[in-house]
Design an enzyme around this catalytic site. Structure first.
Site, short mmCIF file in Angstrom:
data_model
loop_
_atom_site.label_atom_id
_atom_site.label_comp_id
_atom_site.label_asym_id
_atom_site.label_seq_id
_atom_site.Cartn_x
_atom_site.Cartn_y
_atom_site.Cartn_z
N GLU A 197 0.74 -1.24 -0.07
CA GLU A 197 -0.17 0.05 0.14
C GLU A 197 0.71 1.36 0.05
O GLU A 197 1.64 1.32 0.73
CB GLU A 197 -0.98 -0.02 1.36
CG GLU A 197 -1.97 1.05 1.26
CD GLU A 197 -2.67 1.23 2.58
OE1 GLU A 197 -2.41 0.35 3.53
OE2 GLU A 197 -4.03 1.87 2.52
N LYS A 215 -9.87 2.74 -2.37
CA LYS A 215 -10.02 2.05 -1.16
C LYS A 215 -11.24 2.51 -0.69
O LYS A 215 -11.66 3.67 -0.45
CB LYS A 215 -8.84 2.62 -0.11
CG LYS A 215 -8.89 2.12 1.14
CD LYS A 215 -7.86 2.28 1.95
CE LYS A 215 -7.58 1.86 3.43
NZ LYS A 215 -6.28 2.25 4.07
N CYS A 267 -6.18 -2.69 2.39
CA CYS A 267 -5.65 -2.65 3.81
C CYS A 267 -6.83 -2.85 4.85
O CYS A 267 -7.43 -3.92 4.86
CB CYS A 267 -4.97 -1.15 4.30
SG CYS A 267 -4.20 -1.15 5.69
#
Lengths: 391, 391
Positions: free
Chosen positions: B136, B211, B248
């Site tokens: 990431e 995300k 994540c």
């Protein structure tokens, strides 16, 4: 944040003689500092806190010794709060093998299980357990592998013999009891269901939940006997906290876990009957993931032993007929696992991690509304699909 | 069915000197037959099959030795089918620490990372990796703990320097590359996003995913920098299979994993940056559960090392100011993990377990439609709420 009775224990196939659980294997074989580090990584799910052992009263220990069942107790910690008292609940999970061979008269088989469970339930009562959960279809062998309909005889109405047997203990010990049975729905044409009856601490029936997701895999021919449940995802508000029951195969469905959480569950029980190498490596993962994702306690139970049936059957795997369902992995002992839980931990974790706040349920509501339509088209972005080297 | 780069390895805090992973701790400390049994229970997720090691070509091994990064390769097996050829894909995951102190000029920091990654990407290319994923926000330190806005300078458009750097490798090695960056959306008022750019095997940009779920926990002050993504749950159809990216914190959201699956993903990457005792015990659980529940491969990556920042900051935990974000647990080495996967395994598991078939999406579509309304009432069944003993 998951208490598991059958968790990650070893198959009772003699391959690792002398160890009845992964915990004990590692504890016996690793130096203490390495065992501590392995434990932190493997079972450190209590928010980075260690799991404490709990001392139980002598009468409970005597029952365990005299009737040869395993008895262990642990405690989950939560932080103390300024505006709220701790809400500590003592939960008990029972796992057991059947009492008599499956060739015995059905009534004897059922009463044999009642007799076998009595001292274990009494030990739970003597230990001050507040909420007790039994294994899936506890009053019968798990005979669905056979596809024979004669086992339907074991089905009982919600207020049948099994419930009456447990109501007495619920009253005596002021204990909520979760009783997973094969249910006979007499008011709907004798339909069968896989059902958990929730018995309140004064012996009343609070309600029921019928298994939402029914397997068709391996010898789990459950769809031969009953259909997907029609009771939604109820949460039962008991004297000791809000509980729900995710029965067996429902543990493979994150949506099932999720909706019990959206309805406010603080403890979700997962009474199960599962066998074989296929599901064993998944067992330590799924319940724990549900506890993490939903900020509630999960309590899982598997059966004990291997059940043999009178007539041979095949398993849809091309192999010859046989008469057993396979080994219910986990500890090979009947047992009572007790866990103390401060339910305040649920909200503390919600406040800390914010999984609810950040979940964006609107986009999923929209997605599901579209997904269930026959003309749903997945969101796919295509690049060049040629591998240059194969040109 | 999960390949994990940072999985269950030990914190690099010196507490267990000499072991850089739980795997190696157990392998070194248990007798072989007990290690085998522990492994079966702990990592036997490949449908009860063992994980095989894969031999890599000499040039890849030389790069690893000369540039001091870890290089390991494993293979997941699937059954052979009668009507379909195997669809074997070689996937590579890179984890690395930053190259220069965070006090150095930003351009030097970024080019330092480019330089550090070059031999690792070359080793992936030399190994015949088909799809490569980086960690990431790989082109910068993970500075969001500081809440200082100066780090926004690292943000780049989708076709910026970082993408151009990787496009060259994609072309050279005929390799799909997943590149998670801090994105600057110049066409929407310079808005920032946490984005994965999907670079096709001929160097083109297939698309991007932003995300979906943004944390507000501990030092993860990411909502200070960017908001929840607006790109849905795209699946990218590449020359080597259908892939998606769960960035994540999205790994804590089972719905996020689920919808990538509903859109047809066969491999879902989980590039991460995570620290501390709080999330470490969850790490081996969540990605594996997603692989189980969705019948796809999951590939997880964490960062390496500890990043220190120029100015002190507090962490909302009542403790004094400090200058580091904490330790990115997992292996303490830069590394390339390679896994061979036969994508046929995904459909084989769907056919076998039937999780999709038994999922009852209609009842969840109905539930979510009701849940997102402000007047939603949970399904709660109340029993008597008095504990008799306290009367």
């Amino acid at each position: 944040m998951a208490a598991e009775n059958g968790n990650a224990d070893l198959a009772d196939d003699g391959s690792v003689a002398g160890f009845d659980s992964l915990h004990r294997l590692l504890q016996s074989s690793l130096p203490p500092h390495l065992f501590q580090e392995a434990s932190r990584l493997l079972i450190g799910l209590n928010c980075g806190k260690t799991l404490d052992s709990v001392a139980l009263p002598a009468p409970a220990k005597s029952l365990s010794l005299n009737h040869d069942f395993d008895l262990q107790a642990f405690s989950f910690r939560a932080d103390s709060e300024s505006l709220r008292e701790p809400r500590c609940v003592r939960v008990g999970l029972i796992q057991n093998s059947i009492a008599l061979p499956t060739t015995e008269p059905f009534l004897d088989q059922k009463w044999g299980i009642f007799q076998k469970l009595t001292p274990i339930i009494e030990a739970a009562g003597a230990s001050g357990v507040n909420i007790l959960c039994l294994q899936e279809a506890w009053a019968m062998p798990f005979a669905f592998c056979t596809r024979e309909k004669k086992w339907c005889e074991f089905a009982e109405p919600i207020d049948g013999e099994s419930t009456k047997f447990l109501q007495e203990f619920a009253r005596r010990y002021n204990m909520v009891i979760v009783s997973p049975i094969l249910e006979r729905d007499v008011n709907h044409g004798e339909t069968l269901w896989n059902t958990a009856v929730i018995i309140g601490n004064n012996g009343n029936i609070i309600g029921k939940h019928r298994k939402n997701h029914i397997p068709r895999v391996g010898d789990f021919n459950e769809s031969t006997y009953y259909m997907e449940g029609n009771t939604g995802h109820p949460v039962f508000e008991t004297a000791y906290g809000k509980i729900a029951v995710n029965i067996c195969y429902g543990r493979h469905h994150p949506l099932n876990w999720l909706v019990f959480g959206l309805n406010g569950a603080e403890i979700v029980f997962n009474p199960s009957a599962t066998v074989g190498e296929l599901s064993e490596p998944m067992w330590p993962i799924e319940a724990r993931n549900a506890a993490i994702a939903n900020s509630y306690f999960v309590c899982s139970i598997n059966r004990v032993g291997t059940e043999h049936f009178p007539n041979p059957f095949t398993s849809g795997d091309g192999k010859p007929q046989h008469t057993d369902f396979g080994h219910f992995y986990g500890s090979s002992y009947d047992g009572l696992l007790i866990s103390d839980m401060d339910l305040n931990l649920c909200r503390q974790l919600k406040d800390k991690w914010g999984f609810r706040m950040t979940a964006r349920y609107e986009i999923y509501a929209d997605l599901f509304a579209r997904y269930v339509k026959p003309d749903f088209e997945p969101q796919v972005i295509s690049g060049p699909l040629l591998n240059k080297k194969t040109l």
